[in-house]
Write a protein that holds these residues in place. Structure first.
Motif, PDB file in Angstrom:
ATOM      1  N   THR A 232       0.676  -1.324  -0.033  1.00  0.00           N
ATOM      2  CA  THR A 232       0.002  -0.043   0.158  1.00  0.00           C
ATOM      3  C   THR A 232       0.939   1.302   0.058  1.00  0.00           C
ATOM      4  OG1 THR A 232      -0.071  -0.295   2.372  1.00  0.00           O
ATOM      5  CG2 THR A 232      -1.918  -1.148   1.239  1.00  0.00           C
ATOM      6  N   GLN A 233       1.930   1.111   0.574  1.00  0.00           N
ATOM      7  CA  GLN A 233       2.849   2.189   0.640  1.00  0.00           C
ATOM      8  C   GLN A 233       3.536   2.787  -0.690  1.00  0.00           C
ATOM      9  OE1 GLN A 233       3.280  -0.474   2.653  1.00  0.00           O
ATOM     10  NE2 GLN A 233       3.504  -0.017   4.552  1.00  0.00           N
ATOM     11  N   GLY A 261       0.937  -6.556  -8.128  1.00  0.00           N
ATOM     12  CA  GLY A 261       0.938  -7.854  -7.360  1.00  0.00           C
ATOM     13  C   GLY A 261      -0.133  -7.971  -6.798  1.00  0.00           C
ATOM     14  N   THR A 262      -1.160  -8.528  -7.520  1.00  0.00           N
ATOM     15  CA  THR A 262      -2.450  -8.973  -6.870  1.00  0.00           C
ATOM     16  C   THR A 262      -2.662  -9.327  -5.486  1.00  0.00           C
ATOM     17  OG1 THR A 262      -3.152  -9.708  -9.224  1.00  0.00           O
ATOM     18  CG2 THR A 262      -4.846 -10.085  -7.352  1.00  0.00           C
ATOM     19  N   PHE A 263      -1.920 -10.192  -4.826  1.00  0.00           N
ATOM     20  CA  PHE A 263      -2.234 -11.037  -3.658  1.00  0.00           C
ATOM     21  C   PHE A 263      -1.649 -10.312  -2.610  1.00  0.00           C
ATOM     22  CE2 PHE A 263      -2.948 -14.127  -7.144  1.00  0.00           C
ATOM     23  CZ  PHE A 263      -4.497 -14.132  -6.874  1.00  0.00           C
ATOM     24  N   ASP A 264      -0.303  -9.929  -2.832  1.00  0.00           N
ATOM     25  CA  ASP A 264       0.338  -9.060  -1.634  1.00  0.00           C
ATOM     26  C   ASP A 264      -0.410  -7.816  -1.450  1.00  0.00           C
ATOM     27  OD1 ASP A 264       3.219 -10.218  -0.817  1.00  0.00           O
ATOM     28  OD2 ASP A 264       3.038 -10.779  -2.904  1.00  0.00           O
ATOM     29  N   TYR A 265      -0.734  -7.094  -2.581  1.00  0.00           N
ATOM     30  CA  TYR A 265      -1.399  -5.877  -2.368  1.00  0.00           C
ATOM     31  C   TYR A 265      -2.854  -6.087  -1.786  1.00  0.00           C
ATOM     32  CZ  TYR A 265      -2.807  -1.090  -3.143  1.00  0.00           C
ATOM     33  OH  TYR A 265      -3.424   0.270  -2.779  1.00  0.00           O
ATOM     34  N   SER A 266      -3.569  -6.789  -2.439  1.00  0.00           N
ATOM     35  CA  SER A 266      -4.946  -7.290  -1.397  1.00  0.00           C
ATOM     36  C   SER A 266      -4.688  -7.583  -0.109  1.00  0.00           C
ATOM     37  CB  SER A 266      -5.409  -8.439  -2.377  1.00  0.00           C
ATOM     38  OG  SER A 266      -5.796  -8.050  -3.686  1.00  0.00           O
ATOM     39  N   CYS A 269      -4.271  -4.713   1.962  1.00  0.00           N
ATOM     40  CA  CYS A 269      -5.472  -3.882   2.256  1.00  0.00           C
ATOM     41  C   CYS A 269      -6.455  -4.715   3.033  1.00  0.00           C
ATOM     42  CB  CYS A 269      -6.036  -3.614   1.075  1.00  0.00           C
ATOM     43  SG  CYS A 269      -5.027  -2.395   0.049  1.00  0.00           S
ATOM     44  N   GLY A 270      -6.192  -5.914   3.459  1.00  0.00           N
ATOM     45  CA  GLY A 270      -6.899  -6.792   4.625  1.00  0.00           C
ATOM     46  C   GLY A 270      -8.111  -7.287   3.493  1.00  0.00           C
ATOM     47  N   VAL A 271      -8.167  -7.435   2.387  1.00  0.00           N
ATOM     48  CA  VAL A 271      -8.809  -8.038   1.569  1.00  0.00           C
ATOM     49  C   VAL A 271      -8.994  -9.769   1.843  1.00  0.00           C
ATOM     50  CG1 VAL A 271      -9.783  -8.889  -0.587  1.00  0.00           C
ATOM     51  CG2 VAL A 271      -8.979  -6.566  -0.308  1.00  0.00           C
ATOM     52  N   ALA A 272     -10.047 -10.207   2.130  1.00  0.00           N
ATOM     53  CA  ALA A 272     -10.134 -11.779   2.360  1.00  0.00           C
ATOM     54  C   ALA A 272      -9.667 -12.585   1.343  1.00  0.00           C
ATOM     55  CB  ALA A 272     -11.792 -12.016   2.820  1.00  0.00           C
ATOM     56  N   ALA A 273      -9.072 -13.717   1.510  1.00  0.00           N
ATOM     57  CA  ALA A 273      -8.226 -14.527   0.412  1.00  0.00           C
ATOM     58  C   ALA A 273      -9.467 -14.701  -0.703  1.00  0.00           C
ATOM     59  CB  ALA A 273      -7.944 -15.633   1.099  1.00  0.00           C
ATOM     60  N   ALA A 274     -10.705 -14.957  -0.371  1.00  0.00           N
ATOM     61  CA  ALA A 274     -11.698 -15.381  -1.244  1.00  0.00           C
ATOM     62  C   ALA A 274     -11.886 -14.491  -2.278  1.00  0.00           C
ATOM     63  CB  ALA A 274     -12.828 -16.156  -0.863  1.00  0.00           C
ATOM     64  N   HIS A 275     -11.556 -13.170  -1.977  1.00  0.00           N
ATOM     65  CA  HIS A 275     -11.983 -12.159  -2.886  1.00  0.00           C
ATOM     66  C   HIS A 275     -10.633 -11.390  -3.461  1.00  0.00           C
ATOM     67  CE1 HIS A 275     -16.314 -12.371  -1.614  1.00  0.00           C
ATOM     68  NE2 HIS A 275     -15.604 -12.377  -0.344  1.00  0.00           N
ATOM     69  N   GLN A 276      -9.604 -11.880  -3.188  1.00  0.00           N
ATOM     70  CA  GLN A 276      -8.362 -11.384  -3.912  1.00  0.00           C
ATOM     71  C   GLN A 276      -8.320 -11.620  -5.442  1.00  0.00           C
ATOM     72  OE1 GLN A 276      -5.289 -12.631  -1.288  1.00  0.00           O
ATOM     73  NE2 GLN A 276      -5.775 -11.796   0.267  1.00  0.00           N
ATOM     74  N   SER A 277      -8.460 -10.556  -6.093  1.00  0.00           N
ATOM     75  CA  SER A 277      -8.541 -10.536  -7.791  1.00  0.00           C
ATOM     76  C   SER A 277      -8.043  -9.485  -8.139  1.00  0.00           C
ATOM     77  CB  SER A 277     -10.007 -11.118  -7.799  1.00  0.00           C
ATOM     78  OG  SER A 277     -10.373 -10.930  -9.383  1.00  0.00           O
ATOM     79  N   PRO A 278      -7.648  -9.508  -9.384  1.00  0.00           N
ATOM     80  CA  PRO A 278      -7.216  -8.204 -10.106  1.00  0.00           C
ATOM     81  C   PRO A 278      -8.474  -7.344 -10.425  1.00  0.00           C
ATOM     82  CG  PRO A 278      -6.275 -10.137 -11.325  1.00  0.00           C
ATOM     83  CD  PRO A 278      -7.381 -10.740 -10.456  1.00  0.00           C
ATOM     84  N   ASP A 279      -9.916  -7.711 -10.152  1.00  0.00           N
ATOM     85  CA  ASP A 279     -10.924  -6.859 -10.384  1.00  0.00           C
ATOM     86  C   ASP A 279     -11.477  -6.305  -9.093  1.00  0.00           C
ATOM     87  OD1 ASP A 279     -12.133  -9.062  -9.709  1.00  0.00           O
ATOM     88  OD2 ASP A 279     -13.475  -9.256 -11.345  1.00  0.00           O
ATOM     89  N   HIS A 280     -10.875  -6.635  -7.905  1.00  0.00           N
ATOM     90  CA  HIS A 280     -11.474  -6.149  -6.680  1.00  0.00           C
ATOM     91  C   HIS A 280     -11.253  -4.548  -6.635  1.00  0.00           C
ATOM     92  CE1 HIS A 280     -11.713  -5.261  -2.474  1.00  0.00           C
ATOM     93  NE2 HIS A 280     -12.232  -6.380  -2.306  1.00  0.00           N
TER      94      HIS A 280
END
Length: 435
Positions: A232-233, A261-266, A269-280
Motif C-alpha cells: 500500500t505504501q 502484485g494482486t495478492f500481496d497488495y490485496s 489492504c485486508g481483503v479476504a483471500a476468497a476476494h483477492q482478484s485483479p478486479d477487486h
C-alpha cells in the motif's frame, strides 16, 4: 501600409518572447526528461514466473507442450473453445488457429526466473548455484535463438532482512550472464524489483545497476528494471503523496515497468483471500494510480496474476479458463496490455483473450486510421462519422502495432485495410521506426 492596417501585426515583442522562453526552459527540460513517451519497442502480453529451482533448458518448450496438451484435452477444436469462453462464432476459428500456432512458435513472450516468493529462503550455496545456473541457461537459449523475447530474474527485495541475499543473487546472475555472453547482455534482459515501499529502495536499485555497469564497462543506463507494486505504501505514502510517481523519478530513467502484485497488495489492504482478484476495487484503485503516474513516462504497465488454475476435469478447467479469459479481457479494455501467467494451462486463454481483443476491433481501427491518414493527405472525411484527432490516431496505431507484435494480426491484413505499412504506423504513433 500603416502598421494598424497590417493583418499580421503583433503586440508582444521579441524581448518578451525571449524572456518567456528563458523562464520556461527548466519546464521544457523537465518535460523532456520525465515524459519521453513510449519507447516504441515491443511490449510482451504477459510475464511467466518460474521458480528458480524449476527453471531449466526445457522450461519454455515444456510450457508450450503442456498448454497444447490442455487445449487438445479440453478444447480440441474452435467450436469447443468458443463454447467454453463465449467467443463469437465468426471469430473463433481464426483465434483458435492463431492460438495453436503461437503455442508452437512462441509460447512464452516474457519469462522471469523467480528467486523471491516462488523460490523462498534457501541455503546460500544453493541459491548461489541456482543464480549462476539460471544465467547459463538463459545465455545458452539466447545464443541458440530459443529464448523468449524477454527474459530475466526477480531477486529478493531490498528490505533489510533479505537485502544482502537479493543483491548477491542479482550480482551473481548478471555477472554469469555477462561472462556467458562474451561480455554482452541480451537485448531482452528484464529485471524485477519486488515489494517496494519507498522511493529510496528504487534509488538503491538504480545505484546497484549503475555500479555493475561501471564495473564491466557497460554503457550508462544499459540496465533497467521493473518495479512491483505490491504494498500500500507504494501507492500512497505516509505523507499523503502518490509514492509510485516518486518511484519512477527515483529510478533515474531506469524504470521500465510497473507490475501490480494482486495478492500481496490485496492482503495488505485486508481483503479476504476468497476476494483477492485483479478486479477487486482496491486493485482498480491501485492500478488507476499506477496508470496516471506512468502516463507519458515510457514506463509500461502490467496487471497481476490469477490464482485459479485450469487443472482437473474439463468442467473445472473451463470454469478457470472463463475466469482467466474474462479478467484478461477486462485488463485489456483498461489499457493494461500485459499480465502475469502462473501456469501453462493459462496460456491458451491469455492468447485467446489478446487475439480476440485485437481481431474484434481490427476492421474498425483500420477504417478509422485509413480515414485519418487520408484526411492528413488532403482526402478529407472520417470513418463512420468519427473525426479522429492525432491523439486517437496514435492510439489506433498502437492498437494495430500490438496486434502485429504478438501475432494476433498479420502485416498484410493491416496494409490491405489501411494502405499503411509498419513504418507508417510507427510514424503515426510518433515512435522511431523499428530496426
Amino acid at each position: 501600409m500603416a502598421a494598424q492596417d497590417d493583418p499580421a501585426a503583433t503586440s508582444i515583442g521579441a524581448p518578451v518572447r525571449a524572456r518567456i522562453d528563458a523562464s520556461l526552459a527548466p519546464v521544457d527540460a523537465a518535460l523532456a526528461r520525465r515524459y519521453p513517451g513510449d519507447p516504441g519497442t515491443r511490449q510482451p502480453v504477459h510475464t511467466v514466473y518460474v521458480p528458480a529451482d524449476a527453471f531449466g533448458a526445457r522450461t519454455v518448450r515444456d510450457w508450450g507442450r503442456q498448454a497444447l496438451d490442455a487445449l487438445d484435452a479440453h478444447a480440441p477444436d474452435a467450436g469447443a473453445l468458443a463454447a467454453a469462453l463465449g467467443l463469437a462464432e465468426g471469430a473463433a476459428g481464426e483465434v483458435y488457429e492463431r492460438v495453436r500456432a503461437k503455442l508452437v512458435r512462441e509460447p512464452v513472450e516474457d519469462l522471469r526466473v523467480d528467486f523471491e516468493d516462488g523460490y523462498g529462503p534457501r541455503p546460500d550455496d544453493e541459491e548461489d548455484a541456482a543464480a549462476v545456473a539460471a544465467a547459463r541457461v538463459v545465455a545458452d537459449a539466447v545464443a541458440a535463438g530459443g529464448a523468449p523475447p524477454y527474459v530475466g530474474i526477480r531477486a529478493k527485495c531490498l528490505e533489510a532482512a533479505v537485502r544482502d541475499r537479493g543483491i548477491r543473487t542479482l550480482d551473481l546472475f548478471l555477472t554469469a550472464l555477462l561472462r556467458a555472453g562474451g561480455g554482452a547482455l541480451p537485448d531482452g534482459l528484464a529485471l524485477t524489483l519486488p515489494k517496494v515501499t519507498y522511493p529510496e529502495q528504487v534509488g538503491a536499485m538504480a545505484e546497484l545497476l549503475g555500479e555493475f555497469e561501471r564495473a564491466h564497462g557497460l554503457a550508462a543506463g544499459r540496465l533497467g528494471f521493473e518495479i512491483q507494486i505490491e504494498t500500500t505504501q507504494a501507492i500512497l505514502g505516509a505523507d499523503g503523496r502518490a509514492t509510485v510517481a516518486r518511484m519512477i523519478d527515483a529510478a533515474g530513467g531506469r524504470a521500465t515497468g510497473l507490475h501490480y502484485g494482486t495478492f500481496d497488495y490485496s492482503a495488505a489492504c485486508g481483503v479476504a483471500a476468497a476476494h483477492q482478484s485483479p478486479d477487486h476495487p482496491v486493485a482498480d484503485h491501485a492500478k488507476a494510480v499506477m496508470q496516471v503516474a506512468a502516463a507519458g513516462t515510457g514506463v509500461r504497465l502490467s496487471d497481476g496474476s490469477v490464482n485459479v488454475l485450469p487443472v482437473g476435469g474439463t468442467e473445472r478447467v473451463h470454469a478457470a479458463w472463463r475466469l482467466h479469459y474474462g479478467l484478461v479481457r477486462r485488463s485489456l479494455a483498461r489499457a493494461f496490455y500485459q499480465g502475469w501467467d502462473m501456469h501453462p494451462g493459462q496460456l491458451p486463454t491469455r492468447y485467446a483473450a489478446v487475439y480476440a481483443f485485437c481481431r474484434e476491433g481490427l476492421d474498425a481501427a483500420c477504417a478509422r486510421l485509413a480515414a485519418y491518414a487520408g484526411r492528413e493527405a488532403g482526402a478529407g472525411g472520417g470513418a463512420g462519422g468519427v473525426l479522429d484527432e492525432p491523439a486517437t490516431a496514435r492510439a489506433l496505431s498502437g492498437y494495430l502495432r500490438r496486434g502485429l507484435d504478438c501475432g494476433a494480426v498479420d502485416a498484410a491484413e493491416v496494409t490491405e485495410r489501411t494502405g499503411l505499412g509498419r513504418a507508417d504506423l510507427d510514424a503515426l504513433a510518433g515512435r522511431p521506426p523499428r530496426t
